[in-house]
Design a protein around this motif. Structure first.
Motif, PDB file in Angstrom:
ATOM      1  N   GLN A  71       2.244  -1.598  -9.479  1.00 33.75           N
ATOM      2  CA  GLN A  71       2.468  -2.094  -8.120  1.00 33.75           C
ATOM      3  C   GLN A  71       2.831  -0.951  -7.170  1.00 33.75           C
ATOM      4  OE1 GLN A  71       1.659  -5.164  -7.223  1.00 33.75           O
ATOM      5  NE2 GLN A  71       1.067  -5.510  -9.351  1.00 33.75           N
ATOM      6  N   GLU A  72       3.594   0.018  -7.675  1.00 36.32           N
ATOM      7  CA  GLU A  72       3.934   1.169  -6.845  1.00 36.32           C
ATOM      8  C   GLU A  72       2.682   1.966  -6.494  1.00 36.32           C
ATOM      9  OE1 GLU A  72       6.833   5.126  -6.889  1.00 36.32           O
ATOM     10  OE2 GLU A  72       6.168   4.254  -8.781  1.00 36.32           O
ATOM     11  N   TRP A  73       1.791   2.125  -7.465  1.00 36.90           N
ATOM     12  CA  TRP A  73       0.546   2.858  -7.202  1.00 36.90           C
ATOM     13  C   TRP A  73      -0.303   2.139  -6.155  1.00 36.90           C
ATOM     14  CZ3 TRP A  73      -2.408   6.915  -9.912  1.00 36.90           C
ATOM     15  CH2 TRP A  73      -1.551   7.818 -10.565  1.00 36.90           C
ATOM     16  N   LEU A  74      -0.292   0.821  -6.166  1.00 36.30           N
ATOM     17  CA  LEU A  74      -1.028   0.063  -5.164  1.00 36.30           C
ATOM     18  C   LEU A  74      -0.428   0.270  -3.782  1.00 36.30           C
ATOM     19  CD1 LEU A  74      -1.667  -3.380  -6.925  1.00 36.30           C
ATOM     20  CD2 LEU A  74      -3.316  -1.544  -6.561  1.00 36.30           C
ATOM     21  N   VAL A  75       0.891   0.122  -3.694  1.00 35.49           N
ATOM     22  CA  VAL A  75       1.577   0.212  -2.411  1.00 35.49           C
ATOM     23  C   VAL A  75       1.431   1.605  -1.805  1.00 35.49           C
ATOM     24  CG1 VAL A  75       3.851   0.180  -1.300  1.00 35.49           C
ATOM     25  CG2 VAL A  75       3.231  -1.626  -2.917  1.00 35.49           C
ATOM     26  N   LYS A  76       1.534   2.630  -2.630  1.00 33.47           N
ATOM     27  CA  LYS A  76       1.497   4.009  -2.137  1.00 33.47           C
ATOM     28  C   LYS A  76       0.080   4.576  -2.026  1.00 33.47           C
ATOM     29  CE  LYS A  76       6.202   5.201  -3.413  1.00 33.47           C
ATOM     30  NZ  LYS A  76       7.119   6.143  -4.092  1.00 33.47           N
ATOM     31  N   GLY A  77      -0.898   3.797  -2.405  1.00 29.87           N
ATOM     32  CA  GLY A  77      -2.287   4.191  -2.201  1.00 29.87           C
ATOM     33  C   GLY A  77      -2.753   5.358  -3.046  1.00 29.87           C
ATOM     34  N   TYR A  78      -2.202   5.491  -4.251  1.00 34.97           N
ATOM     35  CA  TYR A  78      -2.557   6.632  -5.092  1.00 34.97           C
ATOM     36  C   TYR A  78      -4.005   6.589  -5.571  1.00 34.97           C
ATOM     37  CZ  TYR A  78       2.418   7.800  -5.335  1.00 34.97           C
ATOM     38  OH  TYR A  78       3.709   8.145  -5.024  1.00 34.97           O
ATOM     39  N   PHE A  79      -4.543   5.401  -5.817  1.00 31.99           N
ATOM     40  CA  PHE A  79      -5.932   5.301  -6.283  1.00 31.99           C
ATOM     41  C   PHE A  79      -6.894   5.788  -5.188  1.00 31.99           C
ATOM     42  CE2 PHE A  79      -3.672   1.889  -8.618  1.00 31.99           C
ATOM     43  CZ  PHE A  79      -3.859   2.372  -9.905  1.00 31.99           C
ATOM     44  N   LYS A  80      -6.633   5.352  -3.982  1.00 32.24           N
ATOM     45  CA  LYS A  80      -7.444   5.793  -2.841  1.00 32.24           C
ATOM     46  C   LYS A  80      -7.325   7.306  -2.654  1.00 32.24           C
ATOM     47  CE  LYS A  80      -8.181   4.995   2.102  1.00 32.24           C
ATOM     48  NZ  LYS A  80      -7.723   4.223   3.300  1.00 32.24           N
ATOM     49  N   GLU A  81      -6.123   7.830  -2.855  1.00 28.81           N
ATOM     50  CA  GLU A  81      -5.897   9.265  -2.712  1.00 28.81           C
ATOM     51  C   GLU A  81      -6.685  10.052  -3.758  1.00 28.81           C
ATOM     52  OE1 GLU A  81      -2.077  12.315  -2.247  1.00 28.81           O
ATOM     53  OE2 GLU A  81      -1.769  10.140  -2.259  1.00 28.81           O
ATOM     54  N   LEU A  82      -6.745   9.530  -4.976  1.00 27.61           N
ATOM     55  CA  LEU A  82      -7.531  10.178  -6.035  1.00 27.61           C
ATOM     56  C   LEU A  82      -9.011  10.245  -5.657  1.00 27.61           C
ATOM     57  CD1 LEU A  82      -5.950   8.634  -9.249  1.00 27.61           C
ATOM     58  CD2 LEU A  82      -5.976  11.060  -8.666  1.00 27.61           C
ATOM     59  N   PHE A  86      -7.179  -8.600 -10.276  1.00 28.42           N
ATOM     60  CA  PHE A  86      -6.618  -9.026 -11.555  1.00 28.42           C
ATOM     61  C   PHE A  86      -5.928 -10.372 -11.409  1.00 28.42           C
ATOM     62  CE2 PHE A  86      -6.570  -4.319 -11.991  1.00 28.42           C
ATOM     63  CZ  PHE A  86      -7.406  -4.223 -13.099  1.00 28.42           C
ATOM     64  N   GLU A  87      -5.906 -11.126 -12.495  1.00 31.38           N
ATOM     65  CA  GLU A  87      -5.316 -12.459 -12.468  1.00 31.38           C
ATOM     66  C   GLU A  87      -3.795 -12.401 -12.455  1.00 31.38           C
ATOM     67  OE1 GLU A  87      -7.005 -14.329 -15.901  1.00 31.38           O
ATOM     68  OE2 GLU A  87      -9.050 -13.855 -15.259  1.00 31.38           O
ATOM     69  N   ASN A  88      -3.221 -11.415 -13.145  1.00 26.87           N
ATOM     70  CA  ASN A  88      -1.768 -11.288 -13.235  1.00 26.87           C
ATOM     71  C   ASN A  88      -1.249 -10.147 -12.369  1.00 26.87           C
ATOM     72  OD1 ASN A  88      -1.515 -13.412 -15.007  1.00 26.87           O
ATOM     73  ND2 ASN A  88      -1.522 -12.129 -16.840  1.00 26.87           N
ATOM     74  N   GLN A  89      -0.053 -10.311 -11.834  1.00 31.47           N
ATOM     75  CA  GLN A  89       0.591  -9.275 -11.036  1.00 31.47           C
ATOM     76  C   GLN A  89       1.458  -8.405 -11.955  1.00 31.47           C
ATOM     77  OE1 GLN A  89       0.404  -8.679  -7.521  1.00 31.47           O
ATOM     78  NE2 GLN A  89      -1.410  -9.957  -7.790  1.00 31.47           N
ATOM     79  N   PHE A  90       0.842  -7.581 -12.742  1.00 36.21           N
ATOM     80  CA  PHE A  90       1.610  -6.762 -13.688  1.00 36.21           C
ATOM     81  C   PHE A  90       2.157  -5.513 -13.015  1.00 36.21           C
ATOM     82  CE2 PHE A  90      -2.993  -6.237 -14.297  1.00 36.21           C
ATOM     83  CZ  PHE A  90      -3.166  -4.904 -13.988  1.00 36.21           C
ATOM     84  N   THR A  91       3.208  -4.982 -13.599  1.00 39.19           N
ATOM     85  CA  THR A  91       3.901  -3.811 -13.040  1.00 39.19           C
ATOM     86  C   THR A  91       3.988  -2.682 -14.057  1.00 39.19           C
ATOM     87  OG1 THR A  91       5.227  -5.187 -11.542  1.00 39.19           O
ATOM     88  CG2 THR A  91       6.055  -2.971 -12.026  1.00 39.19           C
ATOM     89  N   LYS A  92       4.601  -2.951 -15.211  1.00 35.74           N
ATOM     90  CA  LYS A  92       4.797  -1.930 -16.248  1.00 35.74           C
ATOM     91  C   LYS A  92       3.481  -1.687 -16.983  1.00 35.74           C
ATOM     92  CE  LYS A  92       8.309  -2.682 -18.929  1.00 35.74           C
ATOM     93  NZ  LYS A  92       9.318  -3.414 -19.736  1.00 35.74           N
ATOM     94  N   CYS A  93       2.905  -0.513 -16.804  1.00 35.81           N
ATOM     95  CA  CYS A  93       1.574  -0.250 -17.346  1.00 35.81           C
ATOM     96  C   CYS A  93       1.536   0.976 -18.245  1.00 35.81           C
ATOM     97  CB  CYS A  93       0.567  -0.043 -16.223  1.00 35.81           C
ATOM     98  SG  CYS A  93       0.094  -1.563 -15.425  1.00 35.81           S
ATOM     99  N   VAL A  94       0.670   0.896 -19.234  1.00 33.58           N
ATOM    100  CA  VAL A  94       0.303   2.050 -20.049  1.00 33.58           C
ATOM    101  C   VAL A  94      -1.218   2.098 -20.088  1.00 33.58           C
ATOM    102  CG1 VAL A  94       0.418   3.196 -22.288  1.00 33.58           C
ATOM    103  CG2 VAL A  94       2.360   1.824 -21.495  1.00 33.58           C
ATOM    104  N   TYR A  95      -1.784   3.191 -19.583  1.00 37.39           N
ATOM    105  CA  TYR A  95      -3.216   3.401 -19.727  1.00 37.39           C
ATOM    106  C   TYR A  95      -3.451   4.109 -21.061  1.00 37.39           C
ATOM    107  CZ  TYR A  95      -7.741   5.562 -19.627  1.00 37.39           C
ATOM    108  OH  TYR A  95      -9.006   5.960 -20.002  1.00 37.39           O
ATOM    109  N   LEU A  96      -4.445   3.642 -21.827  1.00 34.25           N
ATOM    110  CA  LEU A  96      -4.812   4.276 -23.090  1.00 34.25           C
ATOM    111  C   LEU A  96      -6.298   4.588 -23.117  1.00 34.25           C
ATOM    112  CD1 LEU A  96      -2.957   2.078 -25.774  1.00 34.25           C
ATOM    113  CD2 LEU A  96      -2.229   4.275 -24.849  1.00 34.25           C
ATOM    114  N   ASP A  97      -6.652   5.796 -23.524  1.00 34.15           N
ATOM    115  CA  ASP A  97      -8.046   6.098 -23.822  1.00 34.15           C
ATOM    116  C   ASP A  97      -8.497   5.222 -24.976  1.00 34.15           C
ATOM    117  OD1 ASP A  97      -8.517   7.957 -21.866  1.00 34.15           O
ATOM    118  OD2 ASP A  97      -8.400   9.713 -23.173  1.00 34.15           O
ATOM    119  N   SER A  98      -9.773   4.918 -25.014  1.00 37.66           N
ATOM    120  CA  SER A  98     -10.273   3.978 -26.027  1.00 37.66           C
ATOM    121  C   SER A  98     -10.355   4.568 -27.433  1.00 37.66           C
ATOM    122  CB  SER A  98     -11.649   3.446 -25.612  1.00 37.66           C
ATOM    123  OG  SER A  98     -12.553   4.506 -25.391  1.00 37.66           O
TER     124      SER A  98
END
Length: 208
Positions: A172-183, A94-106
């Motif tokens: 950023q916390e999810w990146l650092v803690k590797g939650y995506f990889k864990e999923l 991603f181009e921006n280093q964002f932190t506060k996120c909301v995922y929304l279904d389409s």
């Protein structure tokens, strides 16, 4: 500033543009919007409906290469493989280093200004050092006859099973803690059927 993340494929282009426009029309401050798409060229014609909007700070659309990926239980379903894309957000530059996120279904439609609500939720998330905020969809009762199959099928120890259509988290916390990889590892090792797709996996990860 919040970043709102959408993950969808070309079959959901129109619902997504309706969702994005409804969000931009209701928020009380500028936001970032990120789209993860498998064929972003098909979405270009729709960008005119929100690009330049007064409440849009930054917009990114990224493509995810899906040829080598596995998306269980999506054939002949009302959901597409895109429901799994958010498990690969750590693979995207991603181009921006964002932190506060909301995922929304389409298919989420915004009827009121959600900013104060999400700010309150995010503040609690940080103060409680929680991993994720979501809406509880099922509660496990003490009476075993009333237990939902969600808990037994996913071997959950908690009493809460949440809906993954709206998620608030610190990217950023999810990146650092590797939650995506864990999923992704959970998906690989899942022995049954992912009846509710990555929502099941997210509930296993958080477990309450």
């Amino acid at each position: 500033m919040f970043t709102f993340i959408y993950c969808f494929d070309e079959n959901y282009n129109i619902p997504a543009i309706v969702s994005i426009f409804s969000l931009l029309e209701k928020v009380s401050e500028k936001i970032n919007i990120v789209i993860v798409h498998n064929a972003k060229d098909t979405f270009f014609e729709y960008e005119k409906y929100f690009k330049g909007h007064k409440n849009l700070n930054n917009f990114e659309i990224k493509t995810i290469e899906t040829s080598e990926l596995s998306f269980p239980n999506t054939e002949n379903k009302h959901v597409s493989e895109a429901t799994y894309y958010r498990m690969y957000l750590d693979k995207i530059d991603f181009e921006n280093q964002f932190t506060k996120c909301v995922y929304l279904d389409s298919d989420i439609i915004c009827l009121n200004n959600p900013i104060n609500y999400f700010e309150n939720i995010y503040s609690k998330l940080e103060s409680q050092k929680a991993t994720l905020a979501a809406r509880t969809e099922h509660i496990k009762f003490n009476d075993k006859n009333q237990d939902h199959e969600f808990f037994e099928r996913n071997n959950l120890s908690s009493v809460n099973y949440f809906n993954a259509g709206v998620l608030v988290f610190n990217f950023q916390e999810w990146l650092v803690k590797g939650y995506f990889k864990e999923l992704r590892q959970m998906q690989k090792n899942y022995s049954g059927t992912l009846k509710y797709w990555d929502q099941d996996l997210l509930n296993i990860l958080i477990d309450g």
